[in-house]
Design a protein around this motif. Structure first.
Motif, PDB file in Angstrom:
ATOM      1  N   VAL A 209       1.075  -0.825  -0.120  1.00  0.00           N
ATOM      2  CA  VAL A 209      -0.361   0.080   0.196  1.00  0.00           C
ATOM      3  C   VAL A 209       1.281   0.836  -0.414  1.00  0.00           C
TER       4      VAL A 209
ATOM      5  N   THR B 112      -1.194   2.728  -9.984  1.00  0.00           N
ATOM      6  CA  THR B 112      -1.165   1.073  -9.982  1.00  0.00           C
ATOM      7  C   THR B 112      -2.934   1.947 -10.618  1.00  0.00           C
TER       8      THR B 112
ATOM      9  N   ASP C  42      -0.704   5.679  -5.017  1.00  0.00           N
ATOM     10  CA  ASP C  42      -0.847   4.118  -5.824  1.00  0.00           C
ATOM     11  C   ASP C  42      -0.509   4.093  -7.203  1.00  0.00           C
TER      12      ASP C  42
ATOM     13  N   ARG D 205      -6.481   7.512  -2.388  1.00  0.00           N
ATOM     14  CA  ARG D 205      -5.632   7.834  -3.240  1.00  0.00           C
ATOM     15  C   ARG D 205      -5.601   8.184  -4.542  1.00  0.00           C
TER      16      ARG D 205
ATOM     17  N   ARG E 111     -10.898   3.465  -2.944  1.00  0.00           N
ATOM     18  CA  ARG E 111      -9.133   3.878  -3.575  1.00  0.00           C
ATOM     19  C   ARG E 111      -9.598   5.288  -4.304  1.00  0.00           C
TER      20      ARG E 111
END
Length: 471
Positions: A247, A253, A251, A386, A383
């Protein structure tokens, strides 16, 4: 008032306070410097210290909101920003002023991204476009009206009021946030990535600071290059660290999502060009055309007025044409109205300049609202924080890059002309260059699927969330 109206207004007022404060100080530096016994060049440390503080603490905003609750952190951020404002007004030395600006930056770093987290988690997807239009407007208006407002307050009142006017606004924001914003937090508490925070913070700070002062003749080029290179090294270190951390602080991704990638990367490129406008236009009007800061502000305010005028039409346009079509076409329109500033001369009637800037403000408002909203099209609720941290980092770097590119273009043009002092002839090329950079963002928007963001624009199926209740 409906929740999808009052929540964005609360957030918009707080963000307006931050955006305007970060630019209003520019015209007041000589008066502040004289009052606290330093010189304006040294006082630029206060401007850069704010940018550094902002850049360092943004990566921690998402985790903090998840851990302690978005409403709690948002109110605390406003309070910290207010304390910094009071500190600025009471400063009697350069050290006091720099410390107060760092405190302001800490509050601003939380206020901006956490405000967006509150918005996305509170407003239904079908209402998000309209809500985001309200929140996007302060980012467009603040940099445009900040300098003339700062000049007016400093000339006719006192520079202290530049910071003290934040107090009643902040108090109202805290009271309204306590009443109308839910304290939503993450169901599971993840461990904070301290190492990633350090790498990302130092990397973003080095890049943002270095790019912000590039071309401003504030620091030697060797130091500017060192800051940018150092920031790049820390960013590279973070990329290596992020691959090994379950984590990470930011982030990366999320870039695998097509809409998020197009919004953040395409938006970054578009903002580099458009972000130079609040820097280039006042300089051209004042140094090139010889206008006073007040008269320059009256002209540049047209861009802000156009941005406000587009709020009501944004949702309808996106529903009618969709995100992809709007972004593809409007990229050229927005860049075109930026490039047209290159045609302004000392004899151009102010009415023509105001009309063109007004329509250009329409286009920029539509583009920014579309980009900011599209980032959340495929983001799961868990999410959101993030995604918001990453979006905020990209926007901060884009604004710094825009100023750097604009300043460098003007400096190179002046050197080409052999000018030691800036003249009106040194600005047209800069407007064309930054407009050309903005156009390149269309390459990223072309990759979007035709139905990108359909649920947000109202062109897709009705989302599972119920419409916001009236309060």
């Amino acid at each position: 008032m409906r929740r999808d109206r009052i929540v964005p207004l609360i957030i918009a007022v707080a963000l307006f306070m931050e955006n305007m404060d970060s630019t209003v100080i520019a015209t007041s530096l000589p008066a502040i410097a004289a009052d606290i016994g330093t010189n304006p060049l040294a006082l630029k440390l206060a401007v850069t210290s704010y940018l550094l503080s902002l850049a360092v603490f943004i990566p921690a905003s998402g985790w903090t909101a998840d851990r302690f609750g978005a409403s709690t952190v948002f109110r605390a951020a406003i309070a910290v920003f207010m304390l910094g404002s009071i500190g600025c007004a009471l400063s009697s030395s350069l050290t006091d002023f720099v410390i107060a600006r760092i405190l302001q930056g800490m509050g601003g770093a939380m206020m901006m991204p956490v405000g967006r987290i509150v918005l996305v988690r509170t407003i239904s997807k079908r209402e998000l476009v309209g809500a985001m239009a309200w929140v996007t407007t302060p980012a467009l208006i603040g940099p445009v009206i900040g300098p003339p407002v700062g000049g007016f307050i400093t000339t006719y009142f006192s520079w202290h009021w530049i910071f003290l006017i934040n107090i009643p606004i902040g108090i109202a924001g805290i009271i309204l946030a306590s009443r109308y914003i839910e304290n939503i937090r993450a169901e599971t508490h993840e461990r904070f990535d301290v190492v990633g925070m350090i790498y990302a913070g130092l990397g973003i700070a080095g890049l943002a600071f270095g790019l912000s002062v590039a071309g401003l003749n504030f620091l030697p080029w060797s130091i500017v290059i060192g800051l940018v290179v150092g920031g790049t090294i820390f960013i590279a270190a973070y990329l290596v660290h992020a691959k090994r951390t379950p984590v990470p602080a930011l982030d990366l991704t999320l870039f695998r999502l097509p809409t998020f990638f197009a919004s953040v990367v395409g938006g970054f490129v578009f903002r580099i060009g458009i972000g130079a406008l609040p820097f280039l236009l006042p300089l051209m009007l004042q140094l090139g055309f010889g206008l006073s800061p007040f008269h320059s502000g009256l002209i540049t305010f047209a861009a802000a007025a156009g941005a406000m005028g587009m709020k009501a039409a944004t949702a309808g346009l996106l529903r009618r044409f969709g995100f992809r079509n709007i972004l593809l076409v409007n990229t050229f329109i927005g860049a075109g109205f930026l490039a047209v500033c290159a045609l302004f001369t000392e004899v151009t009637p102010p009415a023509i300049m105001i009309a063109l800037l007004f329509v250009g403000g329409f286009s920029r408002s539509l583009q920014f609202t579309s980009i900011n909203t599209l980032a959340y099209a495929e983001i799961e609720p868990s999410r959101v924080s993030r995604a918001t941290s990453l979006v905020s980092v990209a926007q901060q770097l884009a604004m710094s890059s825009g100023v750097a590119v604009g300043a460098l273009a003007v400096d190179l043009t002046a050197a080409w002309h052999g000018h030691t002092q800036l003249t009106a002839a040194d600005f047209p090329a800069a407007f064309v260059i930054v407009a050309g950079i903005s156009v390149w963002s269309v390459l990223f928007f072309m990759r979007l699927p035709p139905d990108a963001g359909a649920e947000l624009s109202g062109r897709g199926p009705v989302p599972a969330q119920t419409p916001a209740d009236k309060i």
